[in-house]
Scaffold this motif. Structure first.
Motif, short mmCIF file in Angstrom:
data_model
loop_
_atom_site.label_atom_id
_atom_site.label_comp_id
_atom_site.label_asym_id
_atom_site.label_seq_id
_atom_site.Cartn_x
_atom_site.Cartn_y
_atom_site.Cartn_z
N GLY A 107 -8.41 2.91 -24.97
CA GLY A 107 -8.53 1.48 -24.68
C GLY A 107 -8.47 0.58 -25.89
O GLY A 107 -8.14 -0.60 -25.77
N TYR A 108 -8.77 1.10 -27.07
CA TYR A 108 -8.89 0.23 -28.24
C TYR A 108 -7.54 -0.08 -28.88
O TYR A 108 -6.64 0.76 -28.90
N PHE B 254 -12.00 -5.98 -33.39
CA PHE B 254 -12.91 -5.56 -32.32
C PHE B 254 -13.00 -4.04 -32.31
O PHE B 254 -14.06 -3.47 -32.02
N THR C 32 -16.39 -1.97 -33.51
CA THR C 32 -17.00 -1.02 -32.56
C THR C 32 -17.38 0.29 -33.25
O THR C 32 -18.43 0.86 -32.96
N TYR D 92 -10.52 -4.39 -26.24
CA TYR D 92 -11.65 -3.47 -26.04
C TYR D 92 -12.67 -3.68 -27.15
O TYR D 92 -12.30 -3.84 -28.32
N SER D 93 -13.94 -3.63 -26.77
CA SER D 93 -15.00 -3.84 -27.76
C SER D 93 -16.26 -3.17 -27.25
O SER D 93 -16.76 -3.53 -26.17
N PHE D 94 -16.75 -2.19 -27.97
CA PHE D 94 -17.99 -1.49 -27.61
C PHE D 94 -17.97 -1.02 -26.15
O PHE D 94 -18.95 -1.16 -25.44
N GLY D 95 -16.85 -0.50 -25.75
CA GLY D 95 -16.74 0.06 -24.40
C GLY D 95 -16.51 -0.97 -23.32
O GLY D 95 -16.22 -0.62 -22.17
N GLY D 96 -16.65 -2.24 -23.65
CA GLY D 96 -16.38 -3.31 -22.71
C GLY D 96 -15.11 -4.04 -23.13
O GLY D 96 -14.29 -3.51 -23.88
#
Lengths: 274, 274
Positions: free
Chosen positions: A250-251, A256, A260, B8-12
């Motif tokens: 997803g990244y 961001f 993370t 995407y950032s910290f799973g969200g």
């Protein structure tokens, strides 16, 4: 060294310095985060090398490293990505010249008079930091994109100088990428044998790394075809190199993503430096 | 709502949206962070209002809120600080017009046709967010500087709409400050009785707050004389208002300060919203 700015951050201090660089032949700016522990004695240093278009400031304000550095007691140094100034050569493209030093010592005109980011990071700035700040002569190195390339290539070529190594979405095989061939050609000339000393995959094949390596790569990174993480992952696998390449679902390539995983990387270095 | 970017950032996911605002009569942009928990069901919302010169982006990239929001399971909304665009009035000064909406509904020309940030945040954007995102109709509010002023004044005037309240270095008494008198005069006219409805200290005197309030203020903030935290602290003390004003030694007005205490503020809201 002159202080440009000082900001309290997580009980420590985020300072920006300028200094005259003999190596680059111009004034250079860098950020240095000193954690609260540094008030009581010297702390190890984590180097963070930034990517294309960045200055010392991007990761310093968007990377979120200070909180983790404060928790573990590491200093973090944020160098600029190239020499700067009106007397320094530049190119209209974002990926050549100022903001795109690629952590090499240029040997070709018009670049060779200032673009010596390899020596700047490995020797001049390291000496300056070690001499003037409350730090130990004990270093880890990481970076993002072009800076991930810088971190890996500098560490592999200078194994005695670094205790720990990681990277965020590094340009993993610049000799085979449009993020690399253009710049290495401009800075080092067309003889590709000179490029091999600045290619993480080729250097890993030749030298390996004394410790283990942490690489994080966004699986939805928009620049995957330029970064070529598979080349580095394959070489690590073939050499049975201790370490891990984590394809993070997803990244993308942004801060961001860096933010993370900053916590994991600082912890990785702290475990190996403290 | 149109999506401008998704990271995407910290799973969200940190998304930026634009939408046509009826309230402001222009297109407006805002950031929305949805934590991983939002995939499994609606989560409470924390509003973060930004300060002078900021857009939706500053706190979104420099504040470090996402990691804490992901840990606790809160959405965070980052509105812009004013209407924008070539058809929207502006002023040469950084502290009036675009980037300086002050979270009021202007009643004076040339501002009244677009500068309605109070209604925009309290009603239009709240409805939009609650309707379209995976969030509960359960809200906390915070902000920095002009946005801290916005957070406190909006919460005190709309006690039923917010469950939790905090602020970073709020403009605490704008009716007595050059950060306030100029703008309230321009937007609301010279009758100071109209200003009282947008002064945290005066509103607290009149209404109090149903819960407790967390205020962090850098003790080395370069704008202390404009912010006047002592006015708010004194009013909280006189009313025996539950809460705390923490003068944080060494910290200034920057995002390094906000970033350092973001963890505490998100936890504060989470404890009151979850």
């Amino acid at each position: 060294m002159e202080i440009v700015s000082e900001n309290y951050s997580f009980g420590g201090c985020q300072t920006v310095y300028t200094h005259r660089s003999e190596t680059c032949g111009c004034d250079m700016t860098f950020g240095a985060y000193l954690p609260p522990q540094a008030r009581h004695g010297p702390v190890p240093v984590l180097w963070y090398l930034s990517g294309l278009t960045c200055t010392h400031e991007n990761a310093m304000t968007k990377g979120g490293f200070q909180q983790h550095a404060a928790r573990h007691g590491l200093a973090v140094i944020f160098p600029d990505t190239s020499p700067r100034g009106t007397t320094v050569s530049d190119d209209e493209a974002y990926d050549l010249g100022q903001g795109a030093g690629f952590y090499v010592n240029a040997t070709r005109d018009p670049w060779k008079s200032h673009f010596r980011m390899y020596d700047y990071v490995v020797t001049e700035l390291r000496n300056l930091v070690t001499e003037h700040l409350s730090v130990q002569d004990k270093h880890g190195i990481t970076g993002h994109s072009m800076g991930g390339h810088g971190a890996i290539t500098i560490a592999l070529r200078n194994e005695a100088l670094f205790e720990s190594l990681s990277a965020f979405a590094p340009i993993a095989q610049p000799t085979q990428s449009d993020w690399g061939r253009k710049q290495l050609s401009a800075y080092l000339g067309d003889d590709e044998t000179a490029w091999a000393g600045h290619d993480s995959t080729l250097l890993l094949e030749e030298y390996g790394w004394k410790g283990d390596i942490l690489v994080d790569q966004g699986a939805s990174d928009q620049f995957l075809d330029l970064l070529k993480p598979e080349a580095l992952a394959d070489m690590m696998a073939r050499r049975r190199q201790p370490g891990q390449v984590r394809m993070q679902r997803g990244y993308d390539h942004s801060y961001f993503f860096v933010n993370t995983f900053a916590s994991d990387h600082v912890a990785w270095h702290a475990e190996r430096l403290l």
